[in-house]
Design a protein around this motif. Structure first.
Motif, PDB file in Angstrom:
ATOM      1  N   LEU A  67       2.135  -2.616  -8.091  1.00  0.00           N
ATOM      2  CA  LEU A  67       2.038  -3.453  -6.921  1.00  0.00           C
ATOM      3  C   LEU A  67       1.359  -2.804  -5.949  1.00  0.00           C
ATOM      4  N   LEU A  68       0.864  -1.626  -6.000  1.00  0.00           N
ATOM      5  CA  LEU A  68       0.416  -0.975  -4.953  1.00  0.00           C
ATOM      6  C   LEU A  68      -1.256  -0.887  -5.047  1.00  0.00           C
ATOM      7  N   ALA A  69      -1.826  -1.003  -3.740  1.00  0.00           N
ATOM      8  CA  ALA A  69      -3.374  -0.784  -3.822  1.00  0.00           C
ATOM      9  C   ALA A  69      -3.596  -0.055  -2.537  1.00  0.00           C
ATOM     10  N   PRO A  70      -4.948   0.570  -2.719  1.00  0.00           N
ATOM     11  CA  PRO A  70      -5.273   1.409  -1.647  1.00  0.00           C
ATOM     12  C   PRO A  70      -5.186   1.156  -0.226  1.00  0.00           C
ATOM     13  N   ALA A  71      -4.928   1.623   0.899  1.00  0.00           N
ATOM     14  CA  ALA A  71      -4.574   1.276   2.026  1.00  0.00           C
ATOM     15  C   ALA A  71      -6.125   0.910   2.573  1.00  0.00           C
ATOM     16  N   THR A  77       0.931  -1.360   0.116  1.00  0.00           N
ATOM     17  CA  THR A  77       0.041   0.060   0.196  1.00  0.00           C
ATOM     18  C   THR A  77       0.932   1.283  -0.130  1.00  0.00           C
ATOM     19  N   PRO A  78       0.477   2.418  -0.492  1.00  0.00           N
ATOM     20  CA  PRO A  78       1.237   3.725  -0.436  1.00  0.00           C
ATOM     21  C   PRO A  78       1.097   4.481   0.771  1.00  0.00           C
ATOM     22  N   VAL A  79       1.712   3.931   1.954  1.00  0.00           N
ATOM     23  CA  VAL A  79       1.886   4.456   3.204  1.00  0.00           C
ATOM     24  C   VAL A  79       3.355   4.764   3.393  1.00  0.00           C
ATOM     25  N   GLY A  80       3.513   6.059   3.998  1.00  0.00           N
ATOM     26  CA  GLY A  80       4.851   6.116   4.314  1.00  0.00           C
ATOM     27  C   GLY A  80       5.746   6.322   3.089  1.00  0.00           C
ATOM     28  N   ILE A  81       6.918   5.651   3.061  1.00  0.00           N
ATOM     29  CA  ILE A  81       7.819   5.640   1.837  1.00  0.00           C
ATOM     30  C   ILE A  81       7.755   4.366   1.050  1.00  0.00           C
ATOM     31  N   ILE A  82       6.779   3.619   1.407  1.00  0.00           N
ATOM     32  CA  ILE A  82       6.701   2.525   0.680  1.00  0.00           C
ATOM     33  C   ILE A  82       6.832   2.522  -0.821  1.00  0.00           C
ATOM     34  N   GLU A  88      -5.181 -10.621  -7.480  1.00  0.00           N
ATOM     35  CA  GLU A  88      -5.608 -11.647  -8.217  1.00  0.00           C
ATOM     36  C   GLU A  88      -5.059 -11.560  -9.439  1.00  0.00           C
ATOM     37  N   PHE A  89      -4.428 -10.134  -9.855  1.00  0.00           N
ATOM     38  CA  PHE A  89      -3.705  -9.842 -10.868  1.00  0.00           C
ATOM     39  C   PHE A  89      -2.247 -10.764 -10.834  1.00  0.00           C
ATOM     40  N   TRP A  90      -1.748 -10.313 -10.024  1.00  0.00           N
ATOM     41  CA  TRP A  90      -0.266 -10.859  -9.679  1.00  0.00           C
ATOM     42  C   TRP A  90      -0.277 -12.253  -9.514  1.00  0.00           C
ATOM     43  N   LEU A  91      -1.402 -12.759  -8.954  1.00  0.00           N
ATOM     44  CA  LEU A  91      -1.461 -14.454  -8.873  1.00  0.00           C
ATOM     45  C   LEU A  91      -1.778 -14.924 -10.291  1.00  0.00           C
ATOM     46  N   GLY A  92      -2.222 -14.213 -11.179  1.00  0.00           N
ATOM     47  CA  GLY A  92      -2.774 -14.705 -12.539  1.00  0.00           C
ATOM     48  C   GLY A  92      -1.672 -15.396 -13.403  1.00  0.00           C
ATOM     49  N   PRO A  93      -2.129 -16.137 -14.030  1.00  0.00           N
ATOM     50  CA  PRO A  93      -1.341 -16.964 -14.996  1.00  0.00           C
ATOM     51  C   PRO A  93      -0.497 -16.211 -16.119  1.00  0.00           C
ATOM     52  N   THR A  94      -1.093 -14.719 -16.524  1.00  0.00           N
ATOM     53  CA  THR A  94      -0.201 -13.906 -17.130  1.00  0.00           C
ATOM     54  C   THR A  94       0.486 -12.815 -16.562  1.00  0.00           C
ATOM     55  N   ALA A  95       0.521 -12.765 -15.319  1.00  0.00           N
ATOM     56  CA  ALA A  95       1.088 -11.891 -14.455  1.00  0.00           C
ATOM     57  C   ALA A  95       2.887 -11.806 -14.656  1.00  0.00           C
ATOM     58  N   PRO A  96       3.500 -10.785 -15.109  1.00  0.00           N
ATOM     59  CA  PRO A  96       4.933 -10.884 -15.236  1.00  0.00           C
ATOM     60  C   PRO A  96       5.777 -11.054 -14.093  1.00  0.00           C
TER      61      PRO A  96
END
Length: 395
Positions: A337-341, A321-326, A352-360
């Motif tokens: 890679l960031l999702a709202p906190a 999540t985009p908190v602090g200096i992440i 779901e995207f990053w676990l999917g079969p086409t995710a890089p």
């Protein structure tokens, strides 16, 4: 660049020692040396690095925590005493703790105390007043509220090192003089946190399903880390992804147990059976290396985000999540890679995207590991701590 270090009071004859640049005597104050917290991990790593550079490191502790064998591998002495926290309602216990630290520091002939335990800031200010021995604090959390006793203590402690400018500013606003503060980023040992060849064997070693996809969280299981948000996000994606397992590894904060149990109780039995709760681990690198995707769903400000860095070093995409200096740690190339906190729906969509079969995943993981190797190694950060400690010792 390290700013000028605040001058320390002169030690009395019994506690005084003239250090050399090549060898300092540093006493680590760690009441509970246990795995599970990022700040404890930073101090353990720092102490080990300093010992490898020829400095003499000791340990002062109360509990027999899980890090004790790690410390015993390199400290020249370890002392165990009672270390009650600071309390105006228990002045004799508090002063007993202060005097115990002071006696141990003088016995060890310490040039400086080194700690991350923010509950002992006022103790260490008094220790310096009594003995002249300063402390260097790793400021692993932002200061959210100050109080008069803390404002009085902060200028007398010695030096504070925060992992980000944001965290540094909170401590300065709370009363710590700017010329006794520095911002030094945390680091990760990329030789320890690294990808492995045989992921199936590693999962079997950890008692995790060897096949299918694995999503992991490693860290303190508490409200700030957003674990309940992660559980709800997993419940949303799990029905369409029956081969995904979620492993949550870390100690559960006492006041968070009810929230965690209530959230788990909301889930279907089929989903709950695919969630593995793991106690505090001394080998977080194995869980990251075993994963397809890591998640660090923090919902409030992070002083740094060490768990994100550790996952990156293992060449694993880490949804966070985009908190602090992440966002700065992840880098501009990987803001996908960031999702709202605090938003389980948005988190589920990213996972779901990053676990999917086409995710890089492989390309992203390689890029993240290279970012760690290029910008978050230990050498420069340990150099900065060493310079501050040498400056404290000279004064």
């Amino acid at each position: 660049m390290t700013r000028r270090v605040e001058p320390a009071a002169a030690a009395d004859a019994e506690g005084a020692r003239q250090p050399t640049a090549a060898s300092l005597r540093l006493l680590v104050l760690e009441p509970d040396p246990s795995h599970g917290g990022g700040s404890e991990a930073v101090i353990l790593s720092l102490a080990r690095e300093l010992a490898a550079r020829g400095h003499e490191v000791g340990l002062l502790h109360e509990s027999r925590g899980s890090m004790l064998p790690d410390y015993r591998a390199f400290v020249v002495e370890h002392m165990r005493i009672r270390l009650p926290g600071f309390s105006f309602r228990a002045p004799f216990a508090t002063m007993g703790s202060v005097l115990g630290i002071a006696r141990a520091a003088r016995r060890f002939r310490a040039d400086a105390l080194l700690t991350s335990h923010l509950g002992f800031l006022r103790h260490c200010a008094l220790v310096r007043t009594f003995t002249g021995i300063p402390s260097c604090f790793h400021l692993g959390l932002p200061l959210t509220a100050s109080m008069p006793s803390l404002r009085i203590a902060l200028p007398r402690v010695g030096h504070g090192i925060a992992p980000s400018n944001h965290t540094l500013q909170t401590w300065h606003a709370g009363g710590w003089p700017m010329d006794a503060l520095d911002a030094v980023p945390n680091w990760v040992d990329a030789a320890r946190f690294r990808p492995v060849e045989d992921v199936r064997a590693l999962r079997a070693e950890l008692g995790l399903p060897p096949d299918g996809r694995l999503l992991v969280f490693v860290g303190r299981v508490c409200e700030q880390k957003g674990v309940d948000v992660l559980l709800r996000a997993f419940a949303r994606l799990a029905p369409g992804h029956e081969d995904v397992t979620l492993a949550v590894a870390g100690g559960i904060a006492g006041d968070y147990r009810a929230t965690l149990d209530a959230t788990l109780g909301e889930l279907d039995d089929a989903v709950r059976r695919r969630i593995v709760l793991v106690p505090v681990t001394a080998v977080p690198e194995k869980y990251y290396a075993a994963a397809d995707v890591a998640c660090a769903p923090s919902v409030s400000d992070e002083a740094f985000g060490l768990t994100v860095l550790e996952a990156m070093a293992c060449a694993v995409p880490v949804v966070t999540t985009p908190v602090g200096i992440i966002p700065d740690i992840v880098g501009d190339d990987d803001h996908a890679l960031l999702a709202p906190a605090g938003d389980p729906d948005a988190l589920a969509e990213r996972l779901e995207f990053w676990l999917g079969p086409t995710a890089p995943r492989d390309a992203c993981g390689a890029r993240l590991r290279a970012r760690v190797q290029q910008g978050f190694g230990p050498d420069a950060s340990v150099d900065a701590y060493e310079a501050v400690l040498a400056g404290l010792a000279r004064r």
